[in-house]
Every structure is written in structure tokens, then in C-alpha cells.
Design an enzyme around this catalytic site. Sequence first.
Site, short mmCIF file in Angstrom:
data_model
loop_
_atom_site.label_atom_id
_atom_site.label_comp_id
_atom_site.label_asym_id
_atom_site.label_seq_id
_atom_site.Cartn_x
_atom_site.Cartn_y
_atom_site.Cartn_z
N ARG A 34 0.82 -1.20 0.00
CA ARG A 34 0.00 0.00 0.00
C ARG A 34 0.86 1.26 0.00
O ARG A 34 0.43 2.32 -0.47
CB ARG A 34 -0.90 0.01 1.25
CG ARG A 34 -1.94 -1.09 1.25
CD ARG A 34 -2.60 -1.21 2.62
NE ARG A 34 -3.54 -2.33 2.64
CZ ARG A 34 -4.72 -2.30 3.25
NH1 ARG A 34 -5.11 -1.22 3.89
NH2 ARG A 34 -5.50 -3.36 3.22
N GLU A 63 -11.04 -1.40 -5.19
CA GLU A 63 -11.48 -0.48 -4.16
C GLU A 63 -10.56 0.74 -4.09
O GLU A 63 -9.38 0.65 -4.43
CB GLU A 63 -11.50 -1.17 -2.79
CG GLU A 63 -12.34 -0.43 -1.73
CD GLU A 63 -12.08 -0.89 -0.31
OE1 GLU A 63 -10.97 -1.37 -0.01
OE2 GLU A 63 -13.00 -0.78 0.52
C1 B12 Z 1 -10.29 1.60 12.75
C2 B12 Z 1 -9.39 0.57 12.13
C3 B12 Z 1 -8.85 0.86 10.89
C4 B12 Z 1 -9.03 2.19 10.19
C5 B12 Z 1 -7.94 3.13 10.76
C6 B12 Z 1 -8.23 4.57 10.55
C7 B12 Z 1 -7.11 5.37 11.09
N1 B12 Z 1 -6.33 5.94 10.24
O1 B12 Z 1 -6.91 5.38 12.30
C8 B12 Z 1 -8.78 1.78 8.72
C9 B12 Z 1 -10.09 1.29 8.17
C10 B12 Z 1 -8.21 2.83 7.81
C11 B12 Z 1 -7.87 0.58 8.94
C12 B12 Z 1 -6.94 0.16 8.02
C13 B12 Z 1 -6.19 -0.99 8.16
N2 B12 Z 1 -6.25 -1.88 9.16
CO1 B12 Z 1 -7.26 -1.59 10.76
N3 B12 Z 1 -8.34 -1.59 12.28
C14 B12 Z 1 -9.15 -0.68 12.77
C15 B12 Z 1 -9.81 -1.22 14.04
C16 B12 Z 1 -11.20 -1.70 13.69
C17 B12 Z 1 -9.90 -0.27 15.22
C18 B12 Z 1 -8.61 0.42 15.58
C19 B12 Z 1 -8.93 1.53 16.54
O2 B12 Z 1 -9.01 2.67 16.16
N4 B12 Z 1 -9.19 1.16 17.82
C20 B12 Z 1 -9.52 2.10 18.86
C21 B12 Z 1 -8.25 2.56 19.57
C22 B12 Z 1 -8.62 3.48 20.71
O3 B12 Z 1 -7.62 1.40 20.10
P1 B12 Z 1 -6.19 0.89 19.59
O4 B12 Z 1 -5.92 1.37 18.22
O5 B12 Z 1 -6.13 -0.57 19.82
O6 B12 Z 1 -5.17 1.62 20.58
C23 B12 Z 1 -5.24 1.39 22.00
C24 B12 Z 1 -4.46 0.19 22.48
O7 B12 Z 1 -4.01 -0.67 21.46
C25 B12 Z 1 -3.36 0.70 23.33
N5 B12 Z 1 -2.06 0.91 22.75
C26 B12 Z 1 -1.68 1.01 21.46
N6 B12 Z 1 -0.40 1.27 21.36
C27 B12 Z 1 0.09 1.36 22.61
C28 B12 Z 1 1.34 1.63 23.08
C29 B12 Z 1 1.55 1.69 24.46
C30 B12 Z 1 2.90 1.99 24.95
C31 B12 Z 1 0.48 1.47 25.36
C32 B12 Z 1 0.69 1.52 26.81
C33 B12 Z 1 -0.78 1.17 24.86
C34 B12 Z 1 -0.96 1.13 23.50
O8 B12 Z 1 -3.85 1.95 23.74
C35 B12 Z 1 -4.60 2.54 22.66
C36 B12 Z 1 -5.59 3.52 23.21
O9 B12 Z 1 -6.54 2.89 24.06
C37 B12 Z 1 -8.86 -2.42 14.40
C38 B12 Z 1 -9.49 -3.62 15.08
C39 B12 Z 1 -10.03 -3.33 16.44
N7 B12 Z 1 -9.23 -2.95 17.40
O10 B12 Z 1 -11.21 -3.48 16.62
C40 B12 Z 1 -8.34 -2.82 13.01
C41 B12 Z 1 -6.96 -3.49 12.89
C42 B12 Z 1 -6.00 -2.84 13.86
N8 B12 Z 1 -6.59 -3.20 11.51
C43 B12 Z 1 -5.92 -4.15 10.96
C44 B12 Z 1 -5.38 -4.10 9.63
C45 B12 Z 1 -4.64 -5.34 9.18
C46 B12 Z 1 -5.54 -3.00 8.81
C47 B12 Z 1 -5.06 -2.87 7.39
C48 B12 Z 1 -3.66 -3.39 7.12
C49 B12 Z 1 -6.06 -3.47 6.42
C50 B12 Z 1 -6.20 -4.95 6.47
N9 B12 Z 1 -5.30 -5.76 5.94
O11 B12 Z 1 -7.20 -5.40 6.97
C51 B12 Z 1 -5.17 -1.36 7.18
C52 B12 Z 1 -3.92 -0.60 7.62
C53 B12 Z 1 -3.14 -0.02 6.51
C54 B12 Z 1 -1.96 0.68 7.10
N10 B12 Z 1 -1.16 1.23 6.27
O12 B12 Z 1 -1.78 0.74 8.30
C55 B12 Z 1 -5.78 -5.33 11.85
C56 B12 Z 1 -4.41 -5.63 12.40
C57 B12 Z 1 -4.21 -7.12 12.31
C58 B12 Z 1 -3.19 -7.77 13.15
N11 B12 Z 1 -2.39 -7.08 13.93
O13 B12 Z 1 -3.15 -8.99 13.08
C59 B12 Z 1 -6.89 -5.06 12.93
C60 B12 Z 1 -6.61 -5.61 14.31
C61 B12 Z 1 -8.20 -5.67 12.37
C62 B12 Z 1 -8.11 -7.13 12.12
N12 B12 Z 1 -8.44 -7.95 13.10
O14 B12 Z 1 -7.74 -7.55 11.04
N13 B12 Z 1 -8.06 0.02 10.15
#
Ligand code: B12
Lengths: 474, 474, 146, 146
Positions: free
Chosen positions: B91, B162
Amino acid sequence: MDKDIFEKERQQVLQSWPTGKDVDFNEAVDFHQNLPSEKVFSKQLQKALDSGTILLQPRAGVALVDEHIRLLSFLEDYADLLPTTIDAYTRQNRYEDAQKGIERSTQAQRSLLNGFPAVNHGVSACRKIIESLDKPVEVRHGTPDARLLAEISLAGGFTSYEGGGISYNIPYTKSVPLERSIRDWQYVDALVGKYEEQGCSINREPFGPLSGTLVPPCISNAIAVIEGILALEQGVKSLTLGYGQAGNLIQDIAAIRALKESATTYFGQFGYTDYQLSTVFHQWMGGFPENEAQAFSVISWGGVVAVMSGATKVIVKTPHEAMGIPTKEANRDGLLTTRQSIRMVSDLKPLALKDIDLEQEIIKEETKALIDSVISLGQGDLAKGAVLAFKAGFLDVPFAPSQNNVGKVLPIRDNNGAVRLFDTGNMPLSDDIKTYHRDRIAERAAYERREASFQMVIDDIYAISKGKLVGRPK
Amino acid sequence: MDKDIFEKERQQVLQSWPTGKDVDFNEAVDFHQNLPSEKVFSKQLQKALDSGTILLQPRAGVALVDEHIRLLSFLEDYADLLPTTIDAYTRQNRYEDAQKGIERSTQAQRSLLNGFPAVNHGVSACRKIIESLDKPVEVRHGTPDARLLAEISLAGGFTSYEGGGISYNIPYTKSVPLERSIRDWQYVDALVGKYEEQGCSINREPFGPLSGTLVPPCISNAIAVIEGILALEQGVKSLTLGYGQAGNLIQDIAAIRALKESATTYFGQFGYTDYQLSTVFHQWMGGFPENEAQAFSVISWGGVVAVMSGATKVIVKTPHEAMGIPTKEANRDGLLTTRQSIRMVSDLKPLALKDIDLEQEIIKEETKALIDSVISLGQGDLAKGAVLAFKAGFLDVPFAPSQNNVGKVLPIRDNNGAVRLFDTGNMPLSDDIKTYHRDRIAERAAYERREASFQMVIDDIYAISKGKLVGRPK
Amino acid sequence: MDKMQVVLGVIGSDCHAVGNKILDRFFSDNGYSVTNLGVMVSQDEFIDAAIETGAEAILVSSLYGHAEIDCEGFRERCIERGLDPIVLYIGGNLVVGKNDRAIVEKQFLDMGFDRVFVPPNTELIDQAEILQEDILKNRDLSTRAI
Amino acid sequence: MDKMQVVLGVIGSDCHAVGNKILDRFFSDNGYSVTNLGVMVSQDEFIDAAIETGAEAILVSSLYGHAEIDCEGFRERCIERGLDPIVLYIGGNLVVGKNDRAIVEKQFLDMGFDRVFVPPNTELIDQAEILQEDILKNRDLSTRAI
Ligand code: B12
Ligand code: B12
């Protein structure tokens, strides 16, 4: 029920199995009076009624006391109300068989019974359950003669008791005469009334879903209202009337709304004003899909519709439903899915749809026709009227095993998935209503280019378990 | 795009990575022309449009070709349309890193890439995928410069692609200038147009959900319509406009209905009549619950709302969503749950609710304000207008990482769970509309007895993953 | 040829009636003469009916989980009462809980049932033909025994 | 006392921005001076910023599954460029797929991260205090080393 007759009968009932002798009414009243409100069913229902929220309740019961307590303690974190589901031998008063089941289960280290044999375990075991938990517990069963079970479990501290003389006969038995089960349930209701007189609140819940299989709402609503009145007559004060999800959103919402209205109308007509009325929505009670991912969908849709219907509580199924009594984890999963669904839709405003209003009016009209026929057959005596109505087929539950049931009524889904009457049997419905049902089914038959027939009924029975609502061909 | 410029650029694009040289347009046209209609995206969409059914599509992609084919073959039995999700290095045109990922995955015997690196694998690998499957396959990614990927995958026989110059920039990149991504996507659309000229139908799907996080419908609808017009301008004929579930039933249904109407209006206004328009509903795109039982509920509710909205297809999530790329079994389970939900509600009549109509009018009015501002900024040139609109913050996507995005807009749910504008930023909305949003949010703030604030935004972001729709305190 | 006689019912204290009604219909539609005892049938009621009608097969259902207890000694009881050979089938949700299908099948085969139908193996497709074969096999055996 | 300096960002080609914005807010609200590099940050960008701001911790997020590749040699690179000691945290969905949390944690601890936050262990509660302790421990170590 005449008090003397009741008290005389009580002595016999309590002697019908050894554990009966441990029932001490006055001591039980004491116990109930000291229960904190968190453990009292009707109080939790009242809170839900006041705040417009919906309470979650699973089904659960195993053979051995400690196991059962472990099970409920585990589920308590995920549920609002707890059950104790009674095994099928106890339901038939076959306490020897239940005893065998207990022994075999002790040996096998797993439950060989499909529920908790409360009579065999007795009052103190029930107390142990109630004392171990922080939420109200209901006895859920399917017992035509539930007198001893009521004596023991209510003395044991349970604060809600499911069942009724019709709803625990017609779907649950083959040859128990209806007059007998209604009579035995008058006893149960009188016992509840006796507790109520002492200020101990015991909730009563007629079993709404009946055969759980394509039951047209008017039939279950009519029976629920009748059992409600029969209970009020004996002094019951807290009533939860039930309905099993039929599958079409519009019809399901309309059915719960109609149930509340019909009940309120008839309770008033019979002179009752001092009661607490709540409703319970049962997630899909028919055959489930075997696949768990599909089952999750059925469960969560049930949660959504329960909220939308405005019911006070929802009885939750599990992803194991098609396969067997759930593990505690599967039971928890059903609750978690349901809770998520409920909390995702509970902020929605009630749906203001003309179609719901229409359906609601139809259900109320049909229900009225059925109830009025019972009243007139019994010349005011509802118990007698109900017996005669079943004999005449004025009340008739589809797919019920009981010989009291004429079994002529056949339901079929219409083209939108609502349950309609393919054969109205002997039910005293107006020609307009009959035509309405016929037309709705004809619409579907035309769409599917086949005749409505028993095959269509069978297709509808299997439909949900095969991943759809309407049993269409191909 | 000028044909000469396009063809000159093509030569450069095809030379930007070794696999580019295998693209042979004429041979590819031949291949497409010989594809049976079951494998052609737009034809399956047309069937769905004609019959009013909804098609299911998962996301899926792994590092290695044979693994990827095994994955899609497995999913094919449960889905109607197939994906090939591209890895995140591809990408970003980081083909060396993708190559490293392929090698490491080969060694580790598991996919270390989050998608299928189609550019590295090249045309013949793509052909192998298409030939191994019986259903249409789409390239799903998030690539701001997707020219080479388009050349290779379309030559490889994919029939849907897409993305868009805005929707694959703003949520997916940090510093790619918007003018460049829009320009590069004009190339992609021109390439699709080139295929269309030869009678090869390639469906195009702008990415509707954007950041997937509390995006107000007017913003995603406006961008979808703009990207639709940008595509039509280059000769695209089959368009699927998308929307990510926001969570409130009324708003979600209204959004899809509004999207169709706004698109039709503006496409007409820009002089386009000869196109195929379908819509796609994305199940909840924000943070998911970690618990799988809860995730199932989110998924199945998404299926229900997709049907009720009247969308042509639904993109399906899986119970692993919060945890990581799903196993093939988890992916199948998401499809099974969704299919069950869909088939349980698809016989319902469309909901005729005043609230939906009202919401739909509001969304259309807001969308119109946004699009008209783009048109006027660009003086008729939509591409230019979009760039200027983002600079001015007239278009503004909440929570997007791109530096092109002003990032002033902040959404909050109202008391019914609909997404409203807490901060409208610089968006050119009428005072009436602004007041409407303010009032709805004030209603909730009053109910919750707290001020609307960034904390409320955060609470709403976490809400679904914590088991509810509205992020209420306590 | 006369229709083959079979006895159908739900054993024990089990009230599940829906599957029973469908099984009745299915076997009747597929060439059998079905004596349907309905729900809540004891071992002896099954055997009485089989003797009375000269049935060559007893089709037992159990949905509620107590089949282990309810079916104890069923084959022995049949033999004791002179039903030998007789085809014995059982189907439904035989034991309490979601269990491994293979284990449950084996358990009931060991108890003397000829075939065991537990989910996800309960869909009615070719059970009518299988039953015919099993009955004919028994007839064959009886003839040879003579 | 001056606020502790930390650098925050999402590593590699990862565009997930939502968690990053919340983390920024969380650590800022809880007493840190946060340099937020946003999404798509390379190892060297993290290190440059840490050197520039005198940060005592680098908080890496990775959501998209490529952390194994993106973080290769990160600790070594920090040391190489003179960031020693420095607290290194990582959190998010680190590897591709739903994996056993303990295994993933170990994998990244072995790579030199001081703490690893993977679901269901990502909720922000006491991370601010833990971080303070870890930074103070490092200061203590540095002092003693001197
Ligand atoms: C929204 C989302 C997207 C949006 C993101 C929009 C944007 N620019 O932010 C869009 C639709 C664009 C997207 C794209 C992609 N996504 Co996405 N996405 C999500 C989703 C549904 C939610 C993420 C989110 O915003 N969560 C809410 C926030 C608040 O939580 P968080 O991100 O987890 O962060 C918290 C914690 O993780 C923690 N945390 C994070 N980092 C750190 C660091 C420290 C030090 C600490 C203490 C805590 C901490 O604290 C944060 C705040 O509470 C997740 C799945 C899920 N979680 O339900 C998948 C997910 C993260 N995505 C995933 C993927 C793979 C992608 C893509 C590669 C597409 C794909 N192949 O499916 C692309 C990414 C392309 C790229 N270049 O990065 C995967 C990752 C897979 C994996 N690791 O095995 C997930 C898990 C979905 C899945 N199950 O397939 N995504
Ligand atoms: C509807 C229903 C009820 C209704 C029954 C109404 C009535 N009188 O018929 C009501 C609500 C009354 C009810 C009550 C109870 N039920 Co119930 N019920 C069901 C349910 C949801 C559907 C059953 C059904 O009608 N299926 C549709 C028909 C068409 O399918 P079927 O019954 O499986 O029959 C088919 C096949 O099994 C097969 N088959 C069956 N027998 C045979 C024999 C042969 C030879 C062959 C070839 C095939 C075959 O062919 C049949 C036709 O296709 C099932 C769960 C499920 N399947 O989803 C639970 C279920 C059967 N019930 C169960 C239980 C435990 C009970 C209760 C004891 C209450 C309790 N503890 O929960 C009571 C029973 C009391 C009693 N005395 O029997 C359990 C059994 C558990 C177990 N085995 O581990 C189940 C599995 C639910 C569960 N997971 O807990 N139930």
C-alpha cells in the site's frame, strides 16, 4: 381456593416425598422477610419497569447442589436474574428416577440430569443456593403437578416461580388431564398468595412460549392472560407474562405490546387493580442452527427484538442450543452476546410504525375472541372455561403433545415471515380475521409458486435451524 | 485524463517494479472478455440490484499465493463476493519490504504480512487466483498511489478495485499530498475506463468508512459522491458507493438511502446517466469488543442493519476483529453469522419511519452543503475543489492521520446514539444544521449530567468495544 | 408387498413432540406403516406396540438428554420379550450437553441400538432406505436361522 | 519537578491514528511532556526525536501486524545512537493474527522492549505510573553507573 381445603391438601402434599417434612411456613416467611431487595425478584423487576431497562436471565440447572451453585455463581456476573431449571424427572414427579440421576451423576462426575432435582435435594439445599448468590433466583421447570416443588423451593427462598396449569400441561405432558393441572396450579398460586399475605413477594411467570414452535401470538397471549387471572384469583400480586419470539420484527413487537394491553384490560375487567405486571420475551424457542456462529446470530437478534418490544426481561439462549444443555461458558457467551445487542440498541426510540399498530390491533382482537370464548364457556369460571375451550378446540396449541389439545390449528409464515393461521381449527375467530390470515398466506404461496401445505409448515419448522426465517423451497 | 499523457505515464508506471513488464493490456482484455459472468463483479452486483438481495463479502489476504488461494477457496462457500486484501507495505509502494515479508513468511510457514502483496507476486499469480475461484474477486487495499497495483491486478483478472484519491489518502497516509493521490487515482480510473472501452467491466468502489471512527454520514457521503464523479469522469461505469455503520439504526438506514439519492442527483447534474450504481454497507469499522461472543453480536447487528438499509453488499467483520487478522475459520464464522442475520430479516418490509425520512433529509442537506462548497472552490473542477476543500477544512475527516486534513471536526453521539457534530470545524454547514447538532448533543449532556467534552468523544470511541453504543459514564 | 411396520415414539419423560410429528410424516410418506406412540413412552409400551403390530423396527427418539438412563437395558428387554431380531434406532439429543458425536454414537451402539442419529447427523434424507435395508437384513438372518 | 519527556508514535507503514491520539491525550493529562510523531514513524525518526527532546521513554504503537518486521533491531539501534538507558514500550496488535498473549509478550520482551501491551491488556489505567517507575529506575541506574 377455600383455605381449609387448601390447608388439608397441604398436609398431603408435604407428605408425598420425605423432603416435604422440612417445610416450615413461618420460618420460611422469616427467611423471605430478611432477604435483601437485590435477591427479591419482584423488586428487581420493579426497578427495571421504573427505569425502562431490560433484565437478562439464562436457563441453567444441573444434578448436584454444589455443582449447581458453582454454575449459578459463574453466571451471576453476566446475568441480572438467575434461574434454577428443574430436571425432567422431577417435572413428572418421578422422584425415584431423579434420585437415580443424582446417584449416577455423583458417580460419573458429570450431570446426567437435565436440571436440578430440587425436591430430592430439599429445602436446605435450596437455601444454600439462595444464600450463595446475590441475585434473585427463579424456579423454571415444566411441571403439571408442581405443588411439592413449590412448597420446597419457596420455603427454600426462591422468589419467582414459573409455570401455569395450562402452559405447563399442554406443551409438557401427554395425558395429564387439564382440570387436574389447573387445579394443582391453583394450589401453587394459593401458596404464593399465602406468602404474599405475609408480605413476602413471590413473582409468578406463566410460561409464554408453549410449544416454542410457530405459535401464533393470539394463542399464547390468550393463555398468558387467562393464567394471569387464575393466579390473581389466588392472591398472586407480581406477574410476568411471557411470549416466545416468533421471528418477524413487526409481529414480535406488536405481540408484547398487545400482551400488556390485553392483560391490563382483562385484569381490570375481572376487578384486579393491585398487581405488578411485567413481560418476558423469550429468544427464539424453536429449533436452533447447529452451527454456533449462526446460533449467535439468532441469539443476538433475539436480544435486539426483546429491547424493541419493550419487554421487562429476556430469557437468553446459548450457542449450544441445538446440541445439548450448554456448558457454563456457552451459557455465559449467550448472555454476553445478548447484553452487547441490548446495549447497542437500547438508546433507540421505540419504533413508531403503522404496521406494528395494525398487527397489534389484530392480535388484540384475536386474543379477545379466544378469551371471551373461554369466559362464556365457563360462565365466568375461567378454570372451567379453559378446560372446555381446549376440549372444543377453541384454544389449541400447535405441535403440543397433550391429549387435551385438539391439535387442529396449523401455522404458516406469511411472505414477511409473520406467523399466520393456515388452519384455524375450531378457534372462534371472526371471518375477517380468518380471511386476513388466508390472504397473507396466499400471498406467500403465490410468491413461492406452490400451494400452502403441510410441507410448507415443515419447511417453516426447519427454517431458522437452516439459516433463514421463511422456509422457502430450494 | 489526456490519453497521450496517460499512455506515456503508463510506461513509467509499468517500469517502476520488475513485475510491471508482464502486463499486456490486449491479452488482459481477452482474459476479461472470456470470464464467465459468475466471476464478473458488476454482473453479480446487477443480479443483486435486480432481485433486491444483498451480497456478502469478507476481507482476506495472506502473504503467499497458494496460501491465499486456499484461504479464498475456503471462504468461497460462505461468501458471494471475494476479496484480496493487500498488505500494508504494498500500500505504501514499499515492494522491498513486501519482498522481505514474503521471504520471512515462507520461512516461518505463517503469514507475516497483513495482506497479499499482489505487485510482488505479479500478473500470473493474480491469474492463478482468479482461475482457482468461481466467484468475483476485488482488490481491497488502502493505497494512495495504486497505479501499478491496478495495472497488475486488473491485468491479472480482478474485476473490482477499491479505493479513491481521497478515501485512500486521508485515512491511510500521513504526508502524501492530496493533489498527488487524486491525480494517481485519476490514472487508476482512466485505466478502468480503458478496460470499459474494450467492453471489460471493472467495478470501482470508493472506500466509504474513512477512519471508521464516528464519521458523520454527511462527510463520508460527500466524499463518496465526489470520488464517484471523479471516477465517472475517467470512464468508470460500475460504481459501488460505501458507508460504514455508525451504530444508530435510524441514522444508518437514512445514510444509505441518502447516499443513493445524493449520488444520483449529482451524477445527473454532472451529466452522467450511463452507469451502474450500487451501495456497500460496512459492518462496524471502529474498535471491536475483544470477547468473541460480543463481537458476534456486533457483526450480526451489522448484518441486520445492512439489509434494512437496502445496501447491495455488506462487508463482513469477524469475531477476531479486535485481536488480529482472522483465521479462515473466524472469517467463515463472521460470514455465517451475517448470513443468518440477513436471511432472518430479509423478508421484512422496508421500515417506513418518519424519523428515518427526517434523518435522510438532514444528511442530504449537509452533504449538499459540503459538495457544493467543493464545486464552488474548484470552479467546476472537482479534483481541484477537493484539494482546496481539505485545505480549508470544508471537508474534514475525524481522527484521520493525514496532514492534508485539518482535523477540527469532532463527533459525539446524541442521546439516541446517532453521530452528531460536537465541533463542526470549518465545514460550511447552515446555522440551522449546526443548531440541530448542538441541541441533540445538549440533550445527551443533560441526560448524563455532564458537559459534552473531549472525554465524551473518547468514551464514544471506546463504547462499542466496551459493550455499548453510547459512551455513557459509570 | 405389504408396508413394513414400525413403531415410533419419544422415550421416558420426554415431551418434545415436534420432531416426532415430522418423523411420523416422513416414514409414512416413505412407505412405512407407522405406529406413533407420541411422547413419554416407556420401554414396555414400545415393546407392547411392536408385538401387537408385528413391527420390525422400533424408532426411538430422545431429545431431552436422559436417553442414557431411559434406554438402559432396552435391547435386553426386547430379547427377553421375544422381539429378536428387531431393528432398534435411536435419534435426537441423546445425552446431557454438547458432546462429541462419535463418542455418543458408540455409547448407544454399545447399548444395542443398530443406528444412532445425533446432530449434526439428524437431517432426514435417506433414513427410509437405510431402514429398509436393515429390516431386510434381519429378515434374511431370520430365514437363515430357520 | 520538570515533566518527564516521552516520544510517542505508530511505527512502520501503519496508519492507525485513533489510539495514538488517545495515548497522546492520556500521557499528557497524566503529567508527561509528549512528543507525538503520529503515524508511520520509522525507527530513526523515533530516535531523532528522543535525542532532540531528551526523552526518557519511547512509546511505540503498532496495530497493523507488522511490528515483528518494523521493530527488528530497535533496541540495538537505540544503543548504537547513544540512547542508553531508555525506556522502550510497545503496544497494540503486534503480530498478524489472534495469538497467545504470553507468547507475543515474550517475543517483544526478548527484542528488548521493557513492557509490552497487547489485548486484552491494552486498557489505559495505570500505565502512567508504571512508566514513571520505569523511568526513575533508569535514572537510578544511570546515576549508579556514573
Ligand atoms: C479503525 C481501524 C482501521 C481504520 C484506521 C483509521 C485510522 N487511520 O486510524 C482503517 C479502516 C483505515 C484501517 C486500516 C487498516 N487496518 Co485496521 N483496524 C481498525 C480497528 C477496527 C480499530 C482500531 C482503533 O481505532 N481502535 C480504537 C483505539 C482506541 O484502540 P487501539 O488502536 O487498539 O489503541 C489502543 C491500544 O491498542 C493501546 N495501545 C496502542 N499502542 C500502545 C502503546 C503503548 C505503549 C500502550 C501503553 C498502549 C498502546 O492503547 C490505545 C488507546 O486505548 C482495528 C481492530 C479493532 N481494534 O477493533 C483494526 C486493525 C488494527 N486493523 C488491521 C489491519 C490489518 C488494517 C489494514 C492493514 C487493512 C487490512 N489488511 O485489513 C489497514 C492498515 C493499513 C496501514 N497502512 O496501516 C488489523 C491488524 C491485524 C493484526 N495485527 O493482526 C486489525 C486488528 C483488524 C483485524 N483484526 O484484522 N483500520
Ligand atoms: C422446542 C423445544 C422445547 C419445547 C418442546 C415443545 C414440545 N412439546 O415439543 C419446550 C419449550 C416445551 C421444551 C422443553 C424442554 N426442553 Co427442549 N428444546 C426445544 C428445542 C429448542 C427444539 C426442539 C425441536 O422441536 N426441534 C425441531 C425438530 C424438528 O427437531 P428434533 O426435535 O431435533 O427432531 C429431529 C431430529 O432430532 C431427528 N430425530 C429425532 N429422533 C430421531 C429418531 C430417529 C430414528 C431418526 C432417524 C431421527 C431422529 O429427526 C427429527 C425430525 O427432523 C431444542 C433445541 C434445538 N434443537 O434447537 C431443545 C432441547 C431439545 N430441549 C432440551 C431440554 C433439556 C428441555 C427441558 C428438559 C427443559 C430444560 N431443562 O431446558 C424441557 C423438557 C421437559 C420434558 N419433560 O421433556 C435440551 C436437551 C438437552 C440435552 N439433550 O442435552 C435441548 C437440546 C435444548 C438445550 N440445548 O438445552 N423444549
